[in-house]
Design a protein around this motif. Structure first.
Motif, PDB file in Angstrom:
ATOM      1  N   SER B 241       4.449   3.945 -29.943  1.00 55.77           N
ATOM      2  CA  SER B 241       3.289   3.775 -29.072  1.00 55.77           C
ATOM      3  C   SER B 241       3.505   2.569 -28.163  1.00 55.77           C
ATOM      4  O   SER B 241       3.202   2.609 -26.969  1.00 55.77           O
ATOM      5  CB  SER B 241       2.020   3.552 -29.897  1.00 55.77           C
ATOM      6  OG  SER B 241       1.748   4.712 -30.654  1.00 55.77           O
ATOM      7  N   ASP B 242       4.046   1.527 -28.738  1.00 58.77           N
ATOM      8  CA  ASP B 242       4.336   0.323 -27.972  1.00 58.77           C
ATOM      9  C   ASP B 242       5.382   0.626 -26.911  1.00 58.77           C
ATOM     10  O   ASP B 242       5.262   0.224 -25.748  1.00 58.77           O
ATOM     11  CB  ASP B 242       4.839  -0.756 -28.940  1.00 58.77           C
ATOM     12  CG  ASP B 242       4.979  -2.100 -28.261  1.00 58.77           C
ATOM     13  OD1 ASP B 242       4.178  -2.361 -27.332  1.00 58.77           O
ATOM     14  OD2 ASP B 242       5.878  -2.877 -28.644  1.00 58.77           O
ATOM     15  N   GLU B 243       6.397   1.412 -27.318  1.00 56.75           N
ATOM     16  CA  GLU B 243       7.497   1.735 -26.416  1.00 56.75           C
ATOM     17  C   GLU B 243       6.974   2.548 -25.226  1.00 56.75           C
ATOM     18  O   GLU B 243       7.322   2.280 -24.082  1.00 56.75           O
ATOM     19  CB  GLU B 243       8.566   2.524 -27.200  1.00 56.75           C
ATOM     20  CG  GLU B 243       9.800   2.885 -26.396  1.00 56.75           C
ATOM     21  CD  GLU B 243      10.455   1.663 -25.744  1.00 56.75           C
ATOM     22  OE1 GLU B 243      10.388   0.565 -26.343  1.00 56.75           O
ATOM     23  OE2 GLU B 243      10.986   1.797 -24.627  1.00 56.75           O
ATOM     24  N   ILE B 244       6.119   3.520 -25.520  1.00 54.46           N
ATOM     25  CA  ILE B 244       5.580   4.373 -24.444  1.00 54.46           C
ATOM     26  C   ILE B 244       4.781   3.520 -23.466  1.00 54.46           C
ATOM     27  O   ILE B 244       4.884   3.674 -22.251  1.00 54.46           O
ATOM     28  CB  ILE B 244       4.723   5.500 -25.048  1.00 54.46           C
ATOM     29  CG1 ILE B 244       5.640   6.554 -25.675  1.00 54.46           C
ATOM     30  CG2 ILE B 244       3.834   6.152 -23.981  1.00 54.46           C
ATOM     31  CD1 ILE B 244       4.934   7.622 -26.462  1.00 54.46           C
ATOM     32  N   SER B 245       4.013   2.591 -24.009  1.00 50.69           N
ATOM     33  CA  SER B 245       3.218   1.718 -23.162  1.00 50.69           C
ATOM     34  C   SER B 245       4.128   0.885 -22.250  1.00 50.69           C
ATOM     35  O   SER B 245       3.857   0.732 -21.057  1.00 50.69           O
ATOM     36  CB  SER B 245       2.367   0.812 -24.053  1.00 50.69           C
ATOM     37  OG  SER B 245       1.760  -0.186 -23.285  1.00 50.69           O
ATOM     38  N   LYS B 246       5.214   0.403 -22.817  1.00 51.01           N
ATOM     39  CA  LYS B 246       6.133  -0.439 -22.042  1.00 51.01           C
ATOM     40  C   LYS B 246       6.817   0.368 -20.958  1.00 51.01           C
ATOM     41  O   LYS B 246       6.965  -0.076 -19.808  1.00 51.01           O
ATOM     42  CB  LYS B 246       7.169  -1.067 -22.973  1.00 51.01           C
ATOM     43  CG  LYS B 246       6.588  -2.266 -23.699  1.00 51.01           C
ATOM     44  CD  LYS B 246       7.579  -2.889 -24.635  1.00 51.01           C
ATOM     45  CE  LYS B 246       6.942  -4.121 -25.286  1.00 51.01           C
ATOM     46  NZ  LYS B 246       7.374  -4.253 -26.693  1.00 51.01           N
ATOM     47  N   GLN B 247       7.206   1.612 -21.333  1.00 53.70           N
ATOM     48  CA  GLN B 247       7.860   2.475 -20.334  1.00 53.70           C
ATOM     49  C   GLN B 247       6.903   2.759 -19.194  1.00 53.70           C
ATOM     50  O   GLN B 247       7.289   2.756 -18.028  1.00 53.70           O
ATOM     51  CB  GLN B 247       8.294   3.794 -21.000  1.00 53.70           C
ATOM     52  CG  GLN B 247       9.529   3.640 -21.867  1.00 53.70           C
ATOM     53  CD  GLN B 247       9.833   4.908 -22.645  1.00 53.70           C
ATOM     54  OE1 GLN B 247       9.121   5.902 -22.523  1.00 53.70           O
ATOM     55  NE2 GLN B 247      10.886   4.856 -23.447  1.00 53.70           N
ATOM     56  N   ALA B 248       5.657   2.992 -19.540  1.00 55.69           N
ATOM     57  CA  ALA B 248       4.665   3.297 -18.507  1.00 55.69           C
ATOM     58  C   ALA B 248       4.462   2.075 -17.614  1.00 55.69           C
ATOM     59  O   ALA B 248       4.330   2.189 -16.400  1.00 55.69           O
ATOM     60  CB  ALA B 248       3.355   3.709 -19.158  1.00 55.69           C
ATOM     61  N   ARG B 249       4.462   0.929 -18.246  1.00 53.74           N
ATOM     62  CA  ARG B 249       4.274  -0.303 -17.492  1.00 53.74           C
ATOM     63  C   ARG B 249       5.405  -0.459 -16.477  1.00 53.74           C
ATOM     64  O   ARG B 249       5.197  -0.884 -15.359  1.00 53.74           O
ATOM     65  CB  ARG B 249       4.277  -1.495 -18.466  1.00 53.74           C
ATOM     66  CG  ARG B 249       3.192  -2.495 -18.167  1.00 53.74           C
ATOM     67  CD  ARG B 249       3.204  -3.603 -19.201  1.00 53.74           C
ATOM     68  NE  ARG B 249       3.012  -3.111 -20.566  1.00 53.74           N
ATOM     69  CZ  ARG B 249       3.166  -3.883 -21.662  1.00 53.74           C
ATOM     70  NH1 ARG B 249       3.511  -5.160 -21.545  1.00 53.74           N
ATOM     71  NH2 ARG B 249       2.956  -3.383 -22.853  1.00 53.74           N
ATOM     72  N   ARG B 250       6.598  -0.072 -16.882  1.00 54.28           N
ATOM     73  CA  ARG B 250       7.748  -0.161 -15.974  1.00 54.28           C
ATOM     74  C   ARG B 250       7.762   0.977 -14.974  1.00 54.28           C
ATOM     75  O   ARG B 250       8.629   1.057 -14.125  1.00 54.28           O
ATOM     76  CB  ARG B 250       9.047  -0.134 -16.797  1.00 54.28           C
ATOM     77  CG  ARG B 250       9.237  -1.377 -17.678  1.00 54.28           C
ATOM     78  CD  ARG B 250      10.671  -1.502 -18.150  1.00 54.28           C
ATOM     79  NE  ARG B 250      11.060  -0.425 -19.053  1.00 54.28           N
ATOM     80  CZ  ARG B 250      10.951  -0.512 -20.395  1.00 54.28           C
ATOM     81  NH1 ARG B 250      10.464  -1.604 -20.961  1.00 54.28           N
ATOM     82  NH2 ARG B 250      11.333   0.496 -21.151  1.00 54.28           N
ATOM     83  N   GLY B 251       6.821   1.862 -15.104  1.00 54.55           N
ATOM     84  CA  GLY B 251       6.723   2.970 -14.147  1.00 54.55           C
ATOM     85  C   GLY B 251       7.721   4.074 -14.443  1.00 54.55           C
ATOM     86  O   GLY B 251       7.993   4.924 -13.607  1.00 54.55           O
ATOM     87  N   GLU B 252       8.269   4.115 -15.642  1.00 50.98           N
ATOM     88  CA  GLU B 252       9.270   5.125 -15.986  1.00 50.98           C
ATOM     89  C   GLU B 252       8.627   6.450 -16.382  1.00 50.98           C
ATOM     90  O   GLU B 252       9.283   7.477 -16.360  1.00 50.98           O
ATOM     91  CB  GLU B 252      10.138   4.618 -17.142  1.00 50.98           C
ATOM     92  CG  GLU B 252      11.033   3.446 -16.744  1.00 50.98           C
ATOM     93  CD  GLU B 252      11.622   2.737 -17.951  1.00 50.98           C
ATOM     94  OE1 GLU B 252      12.151   1.635 -17.774  1.00 50.98           O
ATOM     95  OE2 GLU B 252      11.521   3.288 -19.078  1.00 50.98           O
ATOM     96  N   ARG B 253       7.389   6.381 -16.756  1.00 48.78           N
ATOM     97  CA  ARG B 253       6.717   7.607 -17.194  1.00 48.78           C
ATOM     98  C   ARG B 253       5.215   7.389 -17.122  1.00 48.78           C
ATOM     99  O   ARG B 253       4.741   6.255 -17.176  1.00 48.78           O
ATOM    100  CB  ARG B 253       7.107   7.971 -18.623  1.00 48.78           C
ATOM    101  CG  ARG B 253       6.974   6.815 -19.612  1.00 48.78           C
ATOM    102  CD  ARG B 253       6.980   7.311 -21.044  1.00 48.78           C
ATOM    103  NE  ARG B 253       5.812   8.142 -21.292  1.00 48.78           N
ATOM    104  CZ  ARG B 253       5.701   8.946 -22.350  1.00 48.78           C
ATOM    105  NH1 ARG B 253       6.680   9.053 -23.208  1.00 48.78           N
ATOM    106  NH2 ARG B 253       4.598   9.658 -22.532  1.00 48.78           N
TER     107      ARG B 253
END
Lengths: 146, 680
Positions: B241-253
């Motif tokens: 969940s943390d990873e998904i949030s971080k990816q989203a923050r980076r605009g990757e997904r």
């Protein structure tokens, strides 16, 4: 010429012939009773053939016919007589021991003129024969058979 | 510009020359310019004031093309004169001014101009240019002033209007926003959505009320930071969940995920989350807004469905029946292990093939047509198939084809469920063979019976003729003998003759009874409803002459109406009643009861009870036999045919006959008749 008023009795049993003739004799009703012993003889007589070739041309005024006889039985005689244009006019009275409904029906289908079961008691038998004689000889008007 | 300046100078100079009265009026007019509500009145006011300028005979003020006719002759005011303004624009001048050339010489026009607009004209007719001339610069300045004032006014109006429009727009937008907000709030409430807002710079996470519900925590217990949220997530789901949030923050997904949360009470709930980042001009995320909602129920439903699917699969896997499922192309999509065993062909070979392709059974085309028919008609089908001999003989299977339907009722597949029916088939064949054999035997027996019946008939016929004739002769000649020899015979001889005669008579009766009995067995039956109570009364009346002088108590209870042959049933009842009368001859009084046993559902049972001599039950079986008698002829006369006839008649009606009795204690005779639907 006055008709001879003969009766043709078709009967194989001598006892019955005797009893019948006794009964008929008591009243002296007929000039002549011709007795034949089976169906073949009966037809021979009617058609004037064989030993009856020479008989007079008169037909009997009535035929008293037993049913159970050797060779040609009563029903077969009845059938042949009633099938003949001329002979069919002769009245036929079946005189038999049996009241089997099968016989009754068949005889009436073939056109029998009367069906009489021979009574066991002699007195009754004689009375029956007397009545038959009176009726067919005196009361009934016979047909003119040429 | 120089010109204007000069004029202004002149005006200033001229102020002294101008009549103070006129000036006052014009000053008033200046103020009026801001007070009067409409141009028409302004123009009217000015033209009245200007017409008082010395040398002016009439004056017209034309504002925005508007002519104020109060000062000009109304009649002269028709038609227009095209006038060239100083700036070259064309203006329509009221026709009252377009008179002759001389008049034109006396016309003076001053435009009301500003840099932006032309508002109109002052138009004068002068009678004395000399008198008027000193006022010229002053009037020019006034015109400028009026124009500027009008311009000012126009600008003000424009400004006001813009402001109003803007205000309107803001108000409308505000309302729209309010409504949108309301709708959104309604929607989130209806969907039970929790809304969150995360300020990344301050790491401040703001939840709405629903969010607290979703996480099962109280507002005061939530620290309002990203880490606090992550703490609520199920330990197993935290990392991703943390990873998904971080990816989203980076605009990757896009932020779109599911995770479990653990409530303080340790219960586990499934949540779905969506979120959107708000970024600054450098693309750095500064804020994130999103929603959460509970999908526990859906998850549970999916889980339950999966469990159900597993259960059914287990059922199918362990079923003794052979099960295949076919898709719309008649290709096998599932085969259970039973079938695998039955056919001796691995599942993998059957999957994806049609019956015709796999050809594991006889007549696969017919089988496949059955499947296709279920798809076409939706009606379940059935067929028997033959499995090829695999060393244990040919096996027969009965297959049922059952439609599988989707939620919309459309047929999504067909299940073929097969069962080995070889044993049943064999049993059926055996039964058929047995039936054939039985039928053959029945036919044989029937023809034997028919032959026997014919013989019997012939026998009865000859008995009727030939047995009776000798009797008649015995009787006839005996009588003739008696007539002739009666006197010569002694008493003993007379007795002999009587005995012979009696014997002959008895034999005659026997023969007649026997013939009647034989007829009873052969004749056709004509069934119809018969009222037994009426029939019994008739028979009793018939016997009245014979029973004169006897005391007889008849007990006749309600008798039913039955279906049967009238003549035969009459003969049977006559026999039974005559028997009852006969064997009670010595009883005084005689008791005879005729009735019907109550509560018999399948058959009607009639009984005749008497208080006569009865019989020994040892011989009960003999009672109904032909020529069987339990009494001597000199005790009770009879041929021994009567009860045999009764049994014959009742048998032919499908009923039973029996009797109960005791010596000297009377007898009961029973007969039953089956109850048929036709029965009244």
């Amino acid at each position: 010429m006055e008709p001879s008023k003969s009766i043709l009795l078709v009967e194989d049993d001598l006892n019955d012939i005797e009893l019948t003739l006794t009964a008929l004799g008591e009243y002296n009703l007929v000039n002549e009773v011709v007795v034949v012993r089976d169906g073949v003889e009966a037809l021979d007589y009617l058609y004037r053939r064989g030993k009856f070739e020479q008989r007079s041309s008169e037909y009997p005024i009535v035929i008293l016919l037993d049913l159970k006889m050797p060779k040609l039985d009563g029903v077969q005689v009845l059938q042949q007589v009633k099938a003949d244009q001329q002979l069919r006019l002769i009245p036929i009275v079946v005189l038999t021991s049996s009241r089997e409904s099968r016989d009754l029906e068949e005889c009436y289908q073939l056109g029998v003129n009367a069906y009489v079961v021979k009574p066991v008691r002699l007195a009754e038998f004689i009375e029956a024969i007397r009545q038959i004689g009176v009726f067919w000889m005196l009361i009934n008007e016979p047909p003119n058979i040429v | 510009m120089k010109e204007i300046d000069r004029r202004n100078d002149n005006l200033n100079q001229d102020w002294q020359r101008v009549d103070a009265r006129i000036l006052g009026q014009l000053l008033v007019a200046q103020n009026i310019l801001f007070v009067l509500p409409d141009e028409a009145r302004i123009a009217e006011f000015f033209s009245e004031a200007l017409s008082k300028v010395p040398g002016v005979t009439s004056c017209s003020v034309c504002l925005g093309g508007m002519l104020v006719p109060a000062v000009v002759d109304r009649e002269a005011c028709s038609g227009c004169l095209a006038l060239q303004s100083k700036e070259g624009g064309m203006w329509a001048i009221p026709s009252s001014f377009s008179c002759n050339w001389a008049d034109r010489q006396r016309l003076r026009v001053i435009s009301l101009n500003t840099a932006e607009n032309n508002f109109g004209f002052f138009i004068f007719r002068t009678d004395s240019n000399d008198t008027f001339e000193p006022y010229w610069p002053f009037l020019n300045n006034l015109a400028n002033y009026v124009a500027l004032s009008l311009e000012n006014r126009v600008q003000k109006l424009l400004l006001e209007r813009t402001r109003d429009e803007l205000e309107d727009k803001v108000k409308k937008r505000t309302e729209e926003l309010r409504q949108m907000n309301e709708r959104f709030s309604l929607a989130t409430r209806a969907a039970r959505l929790g809304v969150w807002d995360w300020d990344l710079q301050k790491n401040k996470l703001i939840w709405d009320d629903r969010m607290y519900e979703l996480y099962g925590v109280k507002r005061e217990d939530f620290a309002g930071a990203y880490e606090a949220w992550l703490q609520g997530v199920h330990p197993d789901d935290r990392a991703y969940s943390d990873e998904i949030s971080k990816q989203a923050r980076r605009g990757e997904r896009p932020y779109n995920t599911e995770f479990r949360v653990v409530w303080p009470d340790n219960s586990i709930h499934y949540l779905k989350a969506y979120g959107q980042f708000v970024r600054d001009e450098n693309g750095q995320p500064i804020r994130m807004i999103g929603i959460n909602y509970d999908i526990t129920e859906r998850k549970q439903m999916v889980e339950a469905l999966a469990a159900q699917e597993r259960e059914f699969r287990t059922l199918a896997e362990n079923s003794p029946d052979n099960i295949i499922r076919y898709d719309v192309n008649c290709r096998a999509v599932y085969v259970n292990p039973t079938l695998e065993k039955t056919l001796g062909s691995p599942v993998s070979e059957m999957l994806g093939t049609t019956p015709v392709e796999s050809a594991l059974i006889d007549e696969p085309e017919k089988y496949q047509a059955k499947i296709a028919n279920v798809f076409k008609t939706g009606i379940d089908g059935e067929m028997d198939i033959v499995l090829p001999d695999r060393g244990e003989g040919v096996r027969y299977h009965n297959i049922r084809f059952v439609a599988e339907r989707g939620v919309d009722g459309a047929i999504t597949g067909v299940q073929a469920i097969g069962r080995d029916v070889t044993e049943r088939k064999q049993a059926e064949a055996e039964i058929q063979e047995m039936n054939r054999e039985l039928e053959k035997r029945v036919a044989e027996r029937t023809s034997q019976l028919e032959a026997a019946n014919k013989e019997l008939e012939a026998f009865a016929y000859s008995v009727s003729h030939d047995l009776r004739a000798p009797l008649r002769h015995i009787d006839g000649f005996l009588e003739l003998l008696q007539k002739r020899a009666a006197e010569k015979l002694d008493a003993r001889s007379q007795h002999y003759m009587n005995t012979i005669s009696d014997a002959a008579k008895r034999m005659g009766v026997l023969i007649d009874d026997l013939l009647a009995f034989s007829r009873m067995g052969r004749c056709e039956m004509a069934k119809k409803p018969i009222e037994l109570s009426v029939l019994v009364q008739e028979i009793i009346q018939e016997y009245e002459p014979e029973t004169q002088g006897r005391l007889i108590h008849w007990h006749i209870t309600d008798l039913p109406t039955v279906i049967g042959d009238y003549a035969m049933l009459r003969a049977a009842l006559t026999n039974l009643i005559a028997n009852a009368l006969k064997f009670t001859r010595q009883r005084q009084p005689t008791e005879i009861e005729i009735g019907c046993l109550p509560n018999q559902h399948t058959e009607t049972i009639i009984f005749i009870r008497d208080n006569g001599v009865g019989f020994d039950m040892t011989y009960a079986d003999k009672l109904f036999g032909v020529f069987q008698r339990l009494h001597r002829a000199d005790e009770f006369e009879g041929s021994g045919i009567g009860l045999a006839s009764v049994r014959q008649i009742i048998n032919r009606h499908g009923g039973r006959t029996w009797a109960e009795g005791e010596v000297n204690k009377g007898a009961v005779f029973y007969f039953s008749l089956p109850q048929t639907i036709q029965e009244v």
